[in-house]
Design an enzyme around this catalytic site. Structure first.
Site, short mmCIF file in Angstrom:
data_model
loop_
_atom_site.label_atom_id
_atom_site.label_comp_id
_atom_site.label_asym_id
_atom_site.label_seq_id
_atom_site.Cartn_x
_atom_site.Cartn_y
_atom_site.Cartn_z
N CYS A 88 -5.61 -9.19 113.00
CA CYS A 88 -6.92 -8.84 113.58
C CYS A 88 -6.93 -7.38 114.00
O CYS A 88 -6.29 -6.99 114.98
CB CYS A 88 -7.17 -9.77 114.77
N ARG A 138 11.55 -6.93 106.33
CA ARG A 138 11.31 -5.49 106.22
C ARG A 138 12.24 -4.69 107.12
O ARG A 138 12.80 -3.70 106.74
CB ARG A 138 9.85 -5.17 106.58
N GLN A 198 9.27 -18.36 100.54
CA GLN A 198 10.11 -18.38 101.75
C GLN A 198 9.36 -18.77 103.02
O GLN A 198 9.94 -19.16 104.00
CB GLN A 198 10.73 -17.00 101.97
N ASP A 202 11.34 -14.14 110.10
CA ASP A 202 12.33 -13.06 110.01
C ASP A 202 13.47 -13.15 111.03
O ASP A 202 14.49 -12.51 110.86
CB ASP A 202 11.65 -11.70 110.25
#
Ligand code: ATP
Length: 773
Positions: free
Chosen positions: A88, A209, A298, A165
């Protein structure tokens, strides 16, 4: 303009609690929504779902809906997030956050539980920080009056970390990370078989990342050859280093090569390292190489058992945190440290997480590694040792090297082979000789001198290399105990010069080491260091709260229960009574109950009485009477195999069917050995590696010591385990004497018994806890 109507404040301690999921979706998010909603209702609060993350908060109106008990039925087993998530942009702006504050007040919501990644939690923290000034602005702009904002002076925000992650500092696991890891490992295990068949190399790209957790754990769990993670960028000359390791593995007889690369992999100069770049290097070295990018696979799929449990317990804790909050309490984020749910300051957790990215940008990789939890660095070290590159600095001087016996005792459990593989790799890196004692103590007693192959065999790196993902026990396991023939066991230890013992197994393993420890009085050969790595699906070994194999079992069991549920959704109004293993311990039944949302769990600790059954049958009757079609998901009752001598699952199912009188029916199911699972879960595999390394480090301290000196040290026979927030060794003599219920083959104090209450609360089982609706 007349001021907007705001619902009147709730009486007493009651709160209006909003829950939202934000950022990337993660398996398990639904479990936290369910737990927050139901725990809130149970605690006399109102619960609101905010749809589509911060977007719903900014848009308000129908995007914020009051939730009832039944609205979250079936949420636990669903992947993704059923209340939606969105990135958002409006919430990034102050105007957007002001509108969000107004919308919350218009609904009367004074507490917010946010399940999301570091971005979402950063937003949450900012929102909390600005809250008083946002209210001032709302009054200044006459959107709300001073009286209207007065009851909302203090905004309570609680963060739940939902992210595949596992990138938030201060927690060992985020909701979704183990499900994602399971998906990755499944894919790599599949690639593995084809790679072996064709002697190929595969380069697999995983998500992450800024965080290499998924990549590192996948490397440890699958036994890959090389990994690239952002926190430890590849050093100059990495191409040669990688090829050196891969060549060595091939020379040792390995037929396949797997390299795993995190999306954010970089070299020391922050240049991106891509899978295709790696492919070129491997192809150039003559390897037939393919690239597999796992992508969004994933994120998807059903949540693993651990994520269902974690999200449930964190949701429960979030509501407790809201209810206990004072104006001075800093906003918490709910974290998991080893086996313990804890609250940490949201502000600090977010700040520490952001520092990792900064440290990487500043090429301060040491700090980046340190800012991840301690476990991360430990896994990285373990991984490097198992890849068997030349590491002369790890070799111990000759006099410190030992012949270390490795034995499996009891029933097979997922992760036993991974532990053995890791132990072998560790031994070889340090210069020890790993010796497999095949087929447990009976194997050793009866077959140690068999020709051509006796039960006592040295293990080579290649022997164990492919065991990372194998279920069962490659060196064979047996329930037999050394007391069958202590004389021969002592003879074998002497003859084959066993200088230390690494025992992998369940309660029998514990009993076996206890016998050997007591046998030291008569047999000098037993005055050697011995460590037990608890491995049993029952999770009933004293000295630990977690045994490897138990997570694999839980995953198998929830798969079975999900299948039952699915069949129930077709036939409706059906109760499944399912028998779980676990021996005299109700651990598996209880945690599976939490993970699938069982209606009731029957354990040996509590037993089963007619009154109890009567109560539960009555409440089933009530529930089905009120049913307006929502109950299509059916009900599940989990019964531990030893919960009662009288009431078997069949009898209980018959009693329920009889009481249902055609209004509802029941079936029973016995998953039996299915619960041992096929492929061990990634959690069992990685923990097996970590504990095996720690165990051998512990054993090593005794190298070269006099047998009597070893005997005098009570830590020379120890069990490794998780206790609360710590991994530690406990001396056998103390655990045997103080913490073991020998008769019932379980610890005297079981850490999980309090969790049973949450199964009841969240399923609305009224016999145990009165639910408010
Ligand atoms: P994942 O780990 O899956 O990426 P995340 O929570 O980190 O999840 P983001 O896209 O970074 O995902 O953040 C989700 C939302 O949180 C954003 O779309 C935005 O609405 C809000 N948000 C993120 N950072 C901030 C910030 N600094 N200030 C205000 N809101 C923010």
């Amino acid at each position: 303009m007349a001021p907007a109507a705001i619902p009147p404040p709730l009486e007493g301690k009651k709160r209006r609690i909003g829950v939202m999921t934000s950022g990337g979706d993660a398996p398990g998010m639904n479990g936290s929504v369910r737990a927050v909603v139901r725990m809130a209702l149970y605690s006399n609060c109102e619960a609101y779902a905010i749809y589509e993350g911060y977007d719903g908060l900014v848009k308000g109106g129908d995007m914020i809906k009051e939730m009832q008990w039944e609205d979250v039925r079936g949420f636990l087993s669903e992947g993704g997030t059923l209340i939606g998530t969105a990135r958002c942009m409006a919430f990034m702006q102050r105007d957007g956050r002001r509108t969000a504050a107004k919308n919350m007040i218009l609904k009367g919501i004074d507490a917010l539980v946010i399940c999301g990644g570091d971005g979402s939690l950063t937003g949450a923290d900012r929102f909390r920080d600005e809250w008083p000034s946002l209210l001032e602005e709302l009054v200044e702009s006459k959107e709300l009056t001073t009286e209207q904002v007065a009851p909302f002076k203090h905004l309570n925000i609680v963060g739940l970390v939902g992210s595949i992650d596992n990138d938030l500092s201060m927690t060992d696991a985020t909701i979704g990370c183990y499900s994602s890891l399971a998906r990755i490992c499944e894919a790599i295990d599949s690639v593995d078989t084809t790679a072996t068949s064709h002697q190929r190399a595969f380069v697999v790209e995983t998500m992450g990342r800024h965080c290499g957790w998924l990549t590192l754990m996948a490397g440890v769990a699958t036994g890959s050859d090389f990994i690239f993670i952002p926190e430890q960028p590849a050093k100059e000359g990495w191409e040669g280093n990688m090829l050196g390791i891969i060549r060595k593995h091939r020379e040792m007889g390995k037929r396949k090569t797997i390299v795993i690369v995190a999306e954010g992999a970089i070299d020391e100069n922050l240049n991106k390292i891509t899978p295709h770049q790696i492919k070129e290097i491997l192809s150039g070295a003559g390897l037939d190489t393919r690239v597999t990018t796992l992508g969004h696979v994933q994120r998807g799929g059903q949540p693993a058992a651990y994520d269902r449990m974690l999200s449930t317990l964190q949701g429960v804790e979030a509501v407790k945190a809201v209810l206990e909050a004072t104006p001075e309490t800093p906003s918490p984020v709910i974290c998991m440290i080893e086996n313990k749910i804890v609250r940490r300051p949201l502000l600090e957790a977010v700040a520490q997480t952001q520092k990792v990215a900064e440290a990487i940008e500043n090429k301060d990789f040491k700090t980046a590694m340190e800012l991840r939890d301690a476990e991360f660095a430990e896994y990285f070290k373990s991984y490097n040792i198992t890849t068997a590159s030349e590491q002369p600095e790890l070799l111990l001087p000759k006099e410190k090297r030992m012949r270390i016996g490795i034995i499996h005792v009891g029933a097979p459990a997922g992760g036993m082979n991974a532990a053995t593989r890791a132990a072998v790799a560790y031994c070889l890196a340090r210069g020890h000789t790993p010796v497999a004692l095949n087929n447990g103590f009976p194997g050793l007693i009866r077959h140690h001198s068999d020709k051509p192959l006796g039960a006592v065999r040295e293990i080579s790196w290649l022997d164990a290399e492919s065991w990372a993902n194998k279920g069962g026990s490659e060196i064979g396991t047996n329930r037999g105990l050394p007391s069958e023939d202590l004389e021969t066991v002592s003879y074998v230890f002497k003859t084959y010069k066993i200088q230390a013992l690494f025992v992998v197994g369940g309660f029998e393993a514990f009993t076996a080491v206890s016998e050997l420890r007591q046998g030291r009085e008569h047999y000098k050969a037993f005055k050697i260091p011995m460590v037990i790595l608890p491995a049993t699906i029952s999770n009933n070994v004293p000295g630990t709260e977690y045994s490897i194999g138990s997570d694999t079992c839980l995953n198998a069991l929830i798969q079975y229960c999900d299948a039952c549920r699915q069949s129930a959704s077709a036939s409706r109004r059906r109760v499944f009574v399912i028998e779980t293993q676990g021996g005299e311990s109700g651990y598996i039944a209880t945690i599976a109950g939490l993970s699938i949302g069982a209606f009731a769990v029957y354990t040996p600790e509590d037993g089963i009485s007619l009154k109890m059954l009567d109560h539960d049958i009555d409440s089933l009757r009530e529930t089905f009477k009120k049913d307006k079609g929502q109950n299509r998901a059916g009900k599940i009752l989990l019964v531990n195999e030893k919960a009662s001598k009288t009431y078997s699952v069949q009898i209980i199912a018959d009693m329920i069917a009889e009481a249902g009188k055609g209004k509802f029916e029941s079936r029973h199911g016995v998953p039996g050995h299915f619960q041992q699972g096929t492929t061990p879960s990634p959690m069992d595999r990685v923990r097996a590696v970590r504990f095996a390394f720690r165990s051998l480090e512990h054993i090593e301290q005794y190298a070269g010591m006099d047998p009597d000196e070893i005997d005098d040290d009570s830590m020379s026979t120890a069990v490794i385990g998780i206790k609360g927030a710590k991994v530690l060794f406990s001396p056998m003599d103390v655990i045997e004497k103080r913490e073991t219920d020998w008769h019932r083959r379980r610890p005297k104090k079981e850490f999980w018994t309090d969790l049973k209450e949450y199964v009841d609360i969240l399923s609305g089982r009224p016999s145990q806890n009165k639910r408010q609706q």
